[in-house]
Design an enzyme around this catalytic site. Sequence first.
Site: not given
Ligand code: GLN
Length: 560
Positions: A401, A532, A534
């Site tokens: 992410c 994600h 994970e």
């Molecule tokens: N801050 C970033 C976003 O909002 C990444 C979010 C994250 O890593 N879950 O897109």
Amino acid sequence: MPKEGHKYIFVLGGVMSGVGKGVVTSSIGLLLQQKGYPVNLVKVDPYLNVDAGTMNPTEHGEVFVLRSGLETDQDMGNYERFLNRDLANEDYMTSGMVYQSVIARERALGYGGKCIEAIPHVRDEIIRRFEAAAEHDAATSQQGGNGSRVSVVEIGGTIGDFQNALYIDAARVMKMRHPDDVIFVMVSYLPTPGTLGEMKTKPTQMAVRDLNSYGVQPDFVIGRSKEPIDEKRKEKIAISCSLRKERVISAPDIKSIYEAPLNFEKDALSDSLLEALKLPEKRKASLTSWKKFVTAATNENVPEVSIAMVGKYFDTGDFVLSDAYLSVIEALKFSAAKLGKKVKMRWINSKDFERGKLKVSMLADYDGIIVPGGFGESGIEGIIQAVQFAREKKIPYFGLCYGMQLMVVEYARNVLGLKEANTTEIKKGSPDPVVDVMHDQEKHLAANDYGGTMRLGVYPAYLKKGTMARAAYKKELVDERHRHRYEINPEYIKPLEEAGLIFSGTSPDGVLTEIAELPQKVHPFMLATQFHPELQARPLDPHPLFTEFLRATAAHKKRA
Ligand code: GLN
């Protein structure tokens, strides 16, 4: 009430919190599932937040996102991992949700002008939700069967907390209405004070008495302790708490939470549970593949790979960290067990690179680097330095992410030559906003409407032929879980691709980027995901991207 014969097990905590109710709940779920019964696991969080999405991970642990997109407690992640199945919105509730529906119904004159009170109205809403979870699961889950099913409900906190009294009362009423279908399991703690060197049962006895004051008698006591509980103490707890001795279950400290169900079977927990629930034994619990996984996951005599986790929430000490990134750590364990490796992790606060406390070249000592998810400003430049080092020194890199967004920022700056490239999450007026807020997110940010408004839950990604991602998954279309507001700015995709970056995963319409990677002839493993991965890694079904990343780290180690 759902169909007659639906069984409920309520798991409550005595003495103190943090002794593993979640693991007990998950283990009971796995054992009954292995006995042939369809099981859903339900988590009750008695706080007033409507979901876990607005809570700080360093204080409360990881925010676990369900397939549906609901942001929940990290225990839901353990439940899914033990059961090897997805859970639904209905399987999670907070007091915030409960009160929100009661108040909405009151505003709609849904109570016909009555005075609305905690008892019975809020309690009844809780009962309705417990039943709705069971009904929803029976209607939708793939576990089949028209026979009996079991819901295991974990009530967060400890007996005696004011805020969970209504939940205990709801369970009491359900037991009163259906005495054969509801049982209570109390997870307690048996301390061994250093000065005495002897395990004490008194706090457990007091906790049971506390529970009795609600009109509830536990059917089982699961005693967490350093060493297994001996027969003498089991007898003592049994007689003083009006339980049969075989329903006092020992839960000593273990190396890995995944050993817990195997340990409980030493005390024949699953047979006793079926007996208490008045359910026939359909089959012997078959834990063969689970045992195989536990043996592999706890084997110390296997080669080690070292992984540097570079992030920004790392100011708070090791204890909290492992909670804030729980699913990442578990996902690594599952893939490591599959490959016959073990993982040594080092947490690196990216701010230490910025303030010169650590040199980024120290990363050369690791076999792989992970940059996990994150939000906001601090520590970002340190992460970008780490990404650059991983890319230039060809150290396997896996970004999750934020880890993908910052990998793209680094590439734009140092390969494409856009020195000021940035994400607008950090620099609003960046001349090269290579990562930008998604259009439909702007209105939420403008209105401070943060709760449950990110791009959340499962979306499909199409994987490009001939890429590492496609080779890892061995399929064209995958479903992965998301939690973000920003995305790779579509205007920069073409120039980034021309500079050598591959967007190997995109939304099926090609608009949103889901995976970025470098060609393997340039770098052995430099890959990052907008989603994600994970969150969907399971002990018996490790995630292919984590597995391929670890394979690359092992190869890197050999070469070094
Ligand atoms: N801050 C970033 C976003 O909002 C990444 C979010 C994250 O890593 N879950 O897109």
